[in-house]
Design a protein around this motif. Sequence first.
Motif, PDB file in Angstrom:
ATOM      1  N   GLY A  58      55.612  33.802  57.748  1.00 26.14           N
ATOM      2  CA  GLY A  58      55.321  32.277  57.705  1.00 26.14           C
ATOM      3  C   GLY A  58      54.863  31.973  56.323  1.00 26.14           C
ATOM      4  O   GLY A  58      54.491  30.634  56.062  1.00 26.14           O
ATOM      5  N   LYS A  59      54.647  32.495  55.318  1.00 17.60           N
ATOM      6  CA  LYS A  59      54.193  31.979  54.103  1.00 17.60           C
ATOM      7  C   LYS A  59      54.530  33.202  53.055  1.00 17.60           C
ATOM      8  O   LYS A  59      54.611  34.189  53.208  1.00 17.60           O
ATOM      9  N   ASP A  60      54.729  32.582  51.784  1.00 17.71           N
ATOM     10  CA  ASP A  60      54.710  33.372  50.244  1.00 17.71           C
ATOM     11  C   ASP A  60      53.853  33.137  49.565  1.00 17.71           C
ATOM     12  O   ASP A  60      52.903  32.117  49.421  1.00 17.71           O
ATOM     13  N   LEU A  61      53.217  34.217  49.039  1.00 18.07           N
ATOM     14  CA  LEU A  61      51.874  34.298  47.967  1.00 18.07           C
ATOM     15  C   LEU A  61      52.351  34.693  46.719  1.00 18.07           C
ATOM     16  O   LEU A  61      53.072  35.549  46.579  1.00 18.07           O
ATOM     17  N   HIS A  62      51.713  33.895  45.865  1.00 12.02           N
ATOM     18  CA  HIS A  62      51.972  34.660  44.392  1.00 12.02           C
ATOM     19  C   HIS A  62      50.605  34.803  43.662  1.00 12.02           C
ATOM     20  O   HIS A  62      49.826  34.043  43.595  1.00 12.02           O
ATOM     21  N   VAL A  63      50.311  35.999  43.181  1.00 15.24           N
ATOM     22  CA  VAL A  63      49.069  36.462  42.624  1.00 15.24           C
ATOM     23  C   VAL A  63      49.242  37.082  41.223  1.00 15.24           C
ATOM     24  O   VAL A  63      50.277  37.874  41.118  1.00 15.24           O
ATOM     25  N   GLU A  64      48.513  36.781  40.227  1.00 16.44           N
ATOM     26  CA  GLU A  64      48.740  37.360  39.002  1.00 16.44           C
ATOM     27  C   GLU A  64      47.304  37.739  38.442  1.00 16.44           C
ATOM     28  O   GLU A  64      46.094  37.339  38.995  1.00 16.44           O
ATOM     29  N   ALA A  65      47.045  38.860  37.436  1.00 15.52           N
ATOM     30  CA  ALA A  65      46.220  39.280  36.908  1.00 15.52           C
ATOM     31  C   ALA A  65      46.462  39.842  35.584  1.00 15.52           C
ATOM     32  O   ALA A  65      47.431  40.313  35.385  1.00 15.52           O
ATOM     33  N   VAL A  66      45.482  39.310  34.563  1.00 12.26           N
ATOM     34  CA  VAL A  66      46.035  39.917  32.966  1.00 12.26           C
ATOM     35  C   VAL A  66      44.520  40.735  32.734  1.00 12.26           C
ATOM     36  O   VAL A  66      43.632  40.051  32.647  1.00 12.26           O
ATOM     37  N   GLU A  67      44.868  41.797  32.063  1.00  8.10           N
ATOM     38  CA  GLU A  67      43.871  42.343  31.633  1.00  8.10           C
ATOM     39  C   GLU A  67      43.921  43.294  30.298  1.00  8.10           C
ATOM     40  O   GLU A  67      45.187  43.151  30.054  1.00  8.10           O
ATOM     41  N   ASN A  68      43.158  44.169  29.841  1.00  5.06           N
ATOM     42  CA  ASN A  68      43.749  44.642  28.710  1.00  5.06           C
ATOM     43  C   ASN A  68      44.278  46.014  28.732  1.00  5.06           C
ATOM     44  O   ASN A  68      44.899  46.419  27.967  1.00  5.06           O
ATOM     45  N   GLU A  69      44.105  46.622  30.052  1.00  8.56           N
ATOM     46  CA  GLU A  69      44.699  47.832  30.361  1.00  8.56           C
ATOM     47  C   GLU A  69      45.707  47.460  31.515  1.00  8.56           C
ATOM     48  O   GLU A  69      45.119  46.773  32.494  1.00  8.56           O
ATOM     49  N   MET A  70      46.759  48.462  31.655  1.00  9.57           N
ATOM     50  CA  MET A  70      47.755  48.061  32.790  1.00  9.57           C
ATOM     51  C   MET A  70      46.873  48.577  34.363  1.00  9.57           C
ATOM     52  O   MET A  70      46.892  47.673  35.287  1.00  9.57           O
ATOM     53  N   GLN A  71      46.254  49.602  34.221  1.00  6.11           N
ATOM     54  CA  GLN A  71      45.475  50.112  35.434  1.00  6.11           C
ATOM     55  C   GLN A  71      44.622  49.253  35.739  1.00  6.11           C
ATOM     56  O   GLN A  71      44.273  48.869  37.101  1.00  6.11           O
ATOM     57  N   ALA A  72      43.519  48.571  34.950  1.00  5.70           N
ATOM     58  CA  ALA A  72      42.628  47.515  35.286  1.00  5.70           C
ATOM     59  C   ALA A  72      43.287  46.110  35.843  1.00  5.70           C
ATOM     60  O   ALA A  72      43.003  45.812  36.791  1.00  5.70           O
ATOM     61  N   ALA A  73      44.688  45.750  35.419  1.00  3.79           N
ATOM     62  CA  ALA A  73      45.199  44.860  35.669  1.00  3.79           C
ATOM     63  C   ALA A  73      45.682  45.016  37.214  1.00  3.79           C
ATOM     64  O   ALA A  73      45.675  44.145  38.028  1.00  3.79           O
ATOM     65  N   ILE A  74      46.147  46.262  37.485  1.00  2.00           N
ATOM     66  CA  ILE A  74      46.683  46.538  38.754  1.00  2.00           C
ATOM     67  C   ILE A  74      45.464  46.629  39.847  1.00  2.00           C
ATOM     68  O   ILE A  74      45.655  45.839  40.833  1.00  2.00           O
ATOM     69  N   ASP A  75      44.256  47.005  39.332  1.00  2.00           N
ATOM     70  CA  ASP A  75      43.297  46.745  40.167  1.00  2.00           C
ATOM     71  C   ASP A  75      42.653  45.454  40.615  1.00  2.00           C
ATOM     72  O   ASP A  75      42.469  45.317  41.813  1.00  2.00           O
ATOM     73  N   VAL A  76      42.765  44.806  39.616  1.00  2.00           N
ATOM     74  CA  VAL A  76      42.235  43.273  39.872  1.00  2.00           C
ATOM     75  C   VAL A  76      43.337  42.613  40.696  1.00  2.00           C
ATOM     76  O   VAL A  76      42.943  41.788  41.535  1.00  2.00           O
ATOM     77  N   LEU A  77      44.718  42.825  40.523  1.00  2.00           N
ATOM     78  CA  LEU A  77      45.759  42.328  41.254  1.00  2.00           C
ATOM     79  C   LEU A  77      45.555  42.710  42.532  1.00  2.00           C
ATOM     80  O   LEU A  77      45.679  41.850  43.675  1.00  2.00           O
TER      81      LEU A  77
END
Length: 96
Positions: A58-77
């Motif tokens: 019933g719904k589509d979501l879009h989420v983004e995260a930008v960080e200095n390291e890829m691991q941190a970006a994945i965790d925040v995402l």
Amino acid sequence: MNLHITGLNVDVGDALRQRIAAKMERVNRHSSGIISVQFTLSADKHQHKAAAQIHLAGKDLHVEAVENEMQAAIDVLMDKIDRAVLQHKEKSQNVR
């Protein structure tokens, strides 16, 4: 749940795939209505970006995260995805 991971200027190895899959299991506990998730990982000079398209019932979501390291970006995402899925679940339960 279908899980697709794409890398733009990033080599998506087994370690990143396993990390994302393990963290998605945590999110999947909150809602069994997740149909598919498309992850896009990209890197610029000093910024790593992780984005996700989540297809729920019933719904589509879009989420983004930008960080200095890829691991941190994945965790925040993953934290953002978790909050968005829980918010959608609460809204859908209030409607009924």
